[in-house]
Design a protein around this motif. Structure first.
Motif, PDB file in Angstrom:
ATOM      1  N   ARG A 299       0.660  -0.996   0.165  1.00 54.01           N
ATOM      2  CA  ARG A 299       0.086  -0.119  -0.246  1.00 54.01           C
ATOM      3  C   ARG A 299       0.823   0.370  -0.022  1.00 54.01           C
ATOM      4  O   ARG A 299       0.593   1.873  -0.764  1.00 54.01           O
ATOM      5  N   ARG A 300       2.095   1.353   0.920  1.00 60.10           N
ATOM      6  CA  ARG A 300       2.728   2.739   1.274  1.00 60.10           C
ATOM      7  C   ARG A 300       4.015   2.345  -0.330  1.00 60.10           C
ATOM      8  O   ARG A 300       2.919   4.228  -0.884  1.00 60.10           O
TER       9      ARG A 300
ATOM     10  N   GLU B 152       0.710   4.348  -2.709  1.00 62.63           N
ATOM     11  CA  GLU B 152       0.810   5.545  -1.854  1.00 62.63           C
ATOM     12  C   GLU B 152       1.820   6.647  -3.288  1.00 62.63           C
ATOM     13  O   GLU B 152       1.326   8.040  -3.554  1.00 62.63           O
ATOM     14  N   THR B 153       3.222   5.814  -2.697  1.00 60.57           N
ATOM     15  CA  THR B 153       4.199   6.924  -3.368  1.00 60.57           C
ATOM     16  C   THR B 153       4.772   6.714  -4.342  1.00 60.57           C
ATOM     17  O   THR B 153       4.850   7.365  -5.286  1.00 60.57           O
TER      18      THR B 153
END
Ligand SMILES: [Zn+2]
Ligand SMILES: [Zn+2]
Length: 124
Positions: free
Chosen positions: A115-116, A119-120
């Motif tokens: 997920r991270r 996002e980035t």
């Protein structure tokens, strides 16, 4: 807005490299951007090339981005401990909760990492 070089001529655009206003007679089409001179045209092509490479490195604009390598590492650990946990459970005829729970935690970490990364927009 007036042309930077030709006072009186109205500008048709702004050089994408140096920001100078350009008119119909001095505008240069670099293919990837509108610029004011051959020098800026070369710069624009270089910048465009750099952007394209950057996009590839970070996986920006890729239709099917591959799974970040960090996530794969976590999933491999999870598979290792999970597999060992299941194997031990079968051999001992009772669930090996420690390894099964550890594998579960690793899967959660993998999901968070995924997920991270999404996002980035990073692919590492
Ligand atoms: Zn320029
Ligand atoms: Zn001009």
């Amino acid at each position: 807005m007036e042309c930077f070089t030709h006072a009186g001529s109205s500008a048709v655009g702004v050089c994408q490299v140096c920001g100078k206003a350009v008119c119909h007679s001095c505008v240069v089409d670099a293919g990837v951007a509108i610029v004011c001179s051959e020098v800026c045209a070369k710069e624009a092509v270089d910048l465009h090339e750099m952007n394209q490479r950057g996009k590839k490195i970070y996986g920006i604009g890729v239709a099917n981005p591959r799974i970040p390598s960090g996530v794969i590492a976590w999933l491999l650990f999870a598979a290792m401990f999970g597999g060992f946990g299941i194997y031990q459970s079968v051999v001992n005829r009772e669930p090996e909760w420690f390894f099964l729970a550890f594998a579960g935690i690793l899967i959660v970490i993998a999901i968070i990492a995924y997920r991270r990364a999404k996002e980035t927009g990073l692919q590492c």
